[in-house]
Motif scaffolding. Structure first.
Motif, PDB file in Angstrom:
ATOM      1  N   ASP A  82       0.901  -1.105  -0.094  1.00 22.33           N
ATOM      2  CA  ASP A  82      -0.161  -0.199  -0.055  1.00 22.33           C
ATOM      3  C   ASP A  82       0.808   1.607  -0.122  1.00 22.33           C
ATOM      4  N   ILE A  83       2.139   1.653  -0.026  1.00 20.81           N
ATOM      5  CA  ILE A  83       3.041   2.517   0.619  1.00 20.81           C
ATOM      6  C   ILE A  83       4.053   1.856   0.166  1.00 20.81           C
ATOM      7  N   ALA A  84       3.975   2.735  -1.534  1.00 15.66           N
ATOM      8  CA  ALA A  84       4.854   2.236  -2.833  1.00 15.66           C
ATOM      9  C   ALA A  84       6.318   2.791  -2.403  1.00 15.66           C
ATOM     10  N   ALA A  85       6.758   3.833  -1.550  1.00 14.02           N
ATOM     11  CA  ALA A  85       8.303   3.546  -1.314  1.00 14.02           C
ATOM     12  C   ALA A  85       9.295   3.494   0.258  1.00 14.02           C
ATOM     13  N   ILE A  86       8.020   2.286   0.703  1.00 11.84           N
ATOM     14  CA  ILE A  86       8.602   1.925   1.718  1.00 11.84           C
ATOM     15  C   ILE A  86       8.675   0.459   0.908  1.00 11.84           C
ATOM     16  N   CYS A  87       7.329  -0.120  -0.243  1.00  8.82           N
ATOM     17  CA  CYS A  87       7.602  -1.539  -0.601  1.00  8.82           C
ATOM     18  C   CYS A  87       8.780  -1.340  -1.174  1.00  8.82           C
ATOM     19  N   GLU A  88       9.154  -0.470  -2.581  1.00 11.51           N
ATOM     20  CA  GLU A  88      10.655  -0.298  -3.057  1.00 11.51           C
ATOM     21  C   GLU A  88      11.810  -0.403  -1.960  1.00 11.51           C
ATOM     22  N   VAL A  89      11.690   0.314  -1.248  1.00 13.97           N
ATOM     23  CA  VAL A  89      13.182   0.039  -0.049  1.00 13.97           C
ATOM     24  C   VAL A  89      13.324  -1.344   0.184  1.00 13.97           C
ATOM     25  N   ALA A  90      12.139  -2.149   0.969  1.00 11.89           N
ATOM     26  CA  ALA A  90      11.309  -2.646   1.371  1.00 11.89           C
ATOM     27  C   ALA A  90      11.901  -4.599   0.553  1.00 11.89           C
ATOM     28  N   LEU A  91      11.657  -4.006  -1.147  1.00  8.62           N
ATOM     29  CA  LEU A  91      11.969  -5.219  -1.890  1.00  8.62           C
ATOM     30  C   LEU A  91      13.626  -4.978  -2.212  1.00  8.62           C
ATOM     31  N   GLY A  92      14.548  -4.233  -2.400  1.00  8.17           N
ATOM     32  CA  GLY A  92      15.622  -3.769  -2.335  1.00  8.17           C
ATOM     33  C   GLY A  92      16.718  -3.947  -1.470  1.00  8.17           C
ATOM     34  N   ILE A  93      16.421  -3.517   0.380  1.00  6.07           N
ATOM     35  CA  ILE A  93      17.112  -3.450   1.123  1.00  6.07           C
ATOM     36  C   ILE A  93      17.064  -4.649   2.405  1.00  6.07           C
ATOM     37  N   LEU A  94      15.383  -5.309   2.652  1.00  5.10           N
ATOM     38  CA  LEU A  94      15.320  -5.984   3.385  1.00  5.10           C
ATOM     39  C   LEU A  94      14.726  -6.971   3.789  1.00  5.10           C
ATOM     40  N   ASP A  95      14.855  -8.081   4.542  1.00  2.97           N
ATOM     41  CA  ASP A  95      13.743  -9.281   4.088  1.00  2.97           C
ATOM     42  C   ASP A  95      12.166  -8.611   5.374  1.00  2.97           C
ATOM     43  N   ILE A  96      10.890  -8.655   3.890  1.00 10.61           N
ATOM     44  CA  ILE A  96       9.581  -7.554   4.494  1.00 10.61           C
ATOM     45  C   ILE A  96       9.315  -8.835   5.697  1.00 10.61           C
ATOM     46  N   ASP A  97       9.959 -10.106   5.844  1.00  9.66           N
ATOM     47  CA  ASP A  97       9.524 -10.636   7.182  1.00  9.66           C
ATOM     48  C   ASP A  97      10.006 -10.206   8.351  1.00  9.66           C
ATOM     49  N   ASP A  98      10.531  -9.514   7.460  1.00 11.79           N
ATOM     50  CA  ASP A  98      11.600  -8.426   9.602  1.00 11.79           C
ATOM     51  C   ASP A  98      10.510  -7.755   9.813  1.00 11.79           C
ATOM     52  N   PRO A  99       9.669  -7.875  10.391  1.00 11.51           N
ATOM     53  CA  PRO A  99       8.505  -6.594  11.288  1.00 11.51           C
ATOM     54  C   PRO A  99       9.668  -5.547  11.609  1.00 11.51           C
ATOM     55  N   ALA A 100      10.678  -5.916  12.494  1.00 13.05           N
ATOM     56  CA  ALA A 100      11.306  -4.874  13.267  1.00 13.05           C
ATOM     57  C   ALA A 100      12.058  -4.282  12.218  1.00 13.05           C
ATOM     58  N   THR A 101      12.847  -4.508  11.140  1.00 13.51           N
ATOM     59  CA  THR A 101      12.786  -3.164  10.326  1.00 13.51           C
ATOM     60  C   THR A 101      12.233  -2.831   9.914  1.00 13.51           C
ATOM     61  N   PHE A 102      10.605  -3.235   8.948  1.00 14.42           N
ATOM     62  CA  PHE A 102       9.278  -2.503   8.341  1.00 14.42           C
ATOM     63  C   PHE A 102       9.186  -1.745   9.595  1.00 14.42           C
ATOM     64  N   ALA A 103       9.565  -1.999  10.488  1.00 14.12           N
ATOM     65  CA  ALA A 103       8.399  -1.095  11.223  1.00 14.12           C
ATOM     66  C   ALA A 103       9.886   0.522  11.739  1.00 14.12           C
ATOM     67  N   ARG A 104      10.730  -0.246  11.540  1.00 13.37           N
ATOM     68  CA  ARG A 104      11.971   0.948  11.956  1.00 13.37           C
ATOM     69  C   ARG A 104      11.819   2.594  10.987  1.00 13.37           C
ATOM     70  N   LEU A 105      11.490   1.298   9.461  1.00 11.96           N
ATOM     71  CA  LEU A 105      11.395   1.959   8.319  1.00 11.96           C
ATOM     72  C   LEU A 105      10.155   3.621   8.111  1.00 11.96           C
ATOM     73  N   TRP A 106       8.277   2.788   9.209  1.00 13.44           N
ATOM     74  CA  TRP A 106       7.968   3.033   8.893  1.00 13.44           C
ATOM     75  C   TRP A 106       8.108   5.125   9.565  1.00 13.44           C
ATOM     76  N   VAL A 107       8.730   4.533  11.272  1.00 13.73           N
ATOM     77  CA  VAL A 107       8.556   5.322  11.711  1.00 13.73           C
ATOM     78  C   VAL A 107       9.371   6.532  10.886  1.00 13.73           C
ATOM     79  N   ARG A 108      10.922   6.473  10.295  1.00 17.78           N
ATOM     80  CA  ARG A 108      11.398   7.339  10.050  1.00 17.78           C
ATOM     81  C   ARG A 108      10.465   8.230   8.934  1.00 17.78           C
TER      82      ARG A 108
END
Length: 155
Positions: A82-108
């Motif tokens: 649902d969030i295009a830029a987060i998705c692009e970053v997530a697909l490029g640099i992190l394992d999307i199954d890691d909720p802590a990393t996803f949450a850190r990206l989101w709050v930033r």
């Protein structure tokens, strides 16, 4: 200054902090994009809450934005789509199954949007503007949450 607490009334909590800092009842106004500020005060503030966890940040003469989120997002893959830029970053640099990393990206991302006053817009831009610095905020009282503060650099 940053306060974090488990509260039932986040806006009331923020108003209490502002009243203590200012020495009088604050007059809160909102920009057209919904960013709150204080009338007739050089004190900037921002707040965020996730459930009962509330974070309030204050700074004199500097723009700021803060966000807090639980580490466990119920559907991080769906949210990322649902969030295009987060998705692009997530697909490029992190394992999307890691909720802590996803949450850190989101709050930033959300803290940056709030600090600039633009509000949350899609697609979200994760680029930190040159006039801001972003810090991760550790919340010992809420270890299942992550928070970030974006604040204007000293001149």
């Amino acid at each position: 200054m940053i306060w974090a607490r488990d509260v039932a009334d986040p806006r009331g909590f923020a108003r209490d902090i502002l009243a203590r800092e200012l020495g009088y009842e604050p007059v809160i106004v909102e920009s057209p994009t919904g960013k709150p500020s204080l009338a007739n005060a050089d004190l900037a503030y921002n707040m965020s809450h996730a459930g009962d966890v509330c974070v309030v940040a204050l700074a004199y003469g500097r723009a700021l934005g803060v966000d807090v989120e639980p580490i466990r997002v119920t559907d991080p893959i769906g949210r990322a789509r649902d969030i295009a830029a987060i998705c692009e970053v997530a697909l490029g640099i992190l394992d999307i199954d890691d909720p802590a990393t996803f949450a850190r990206l989101w709050v930033r991302a959300e803290a940056i949007c709030k600090a600039t006053g633009a509000g949350l817009m899609f697609p979200v831009d994760l680029t930190v503007p040159a006039h801001l610095v972003v810090h991760e905020v550790v919340l010992p009282a809420a270890p299942d949450h992550v928070a970030a503060l974006a604040i204007e650099r000293f001149p």
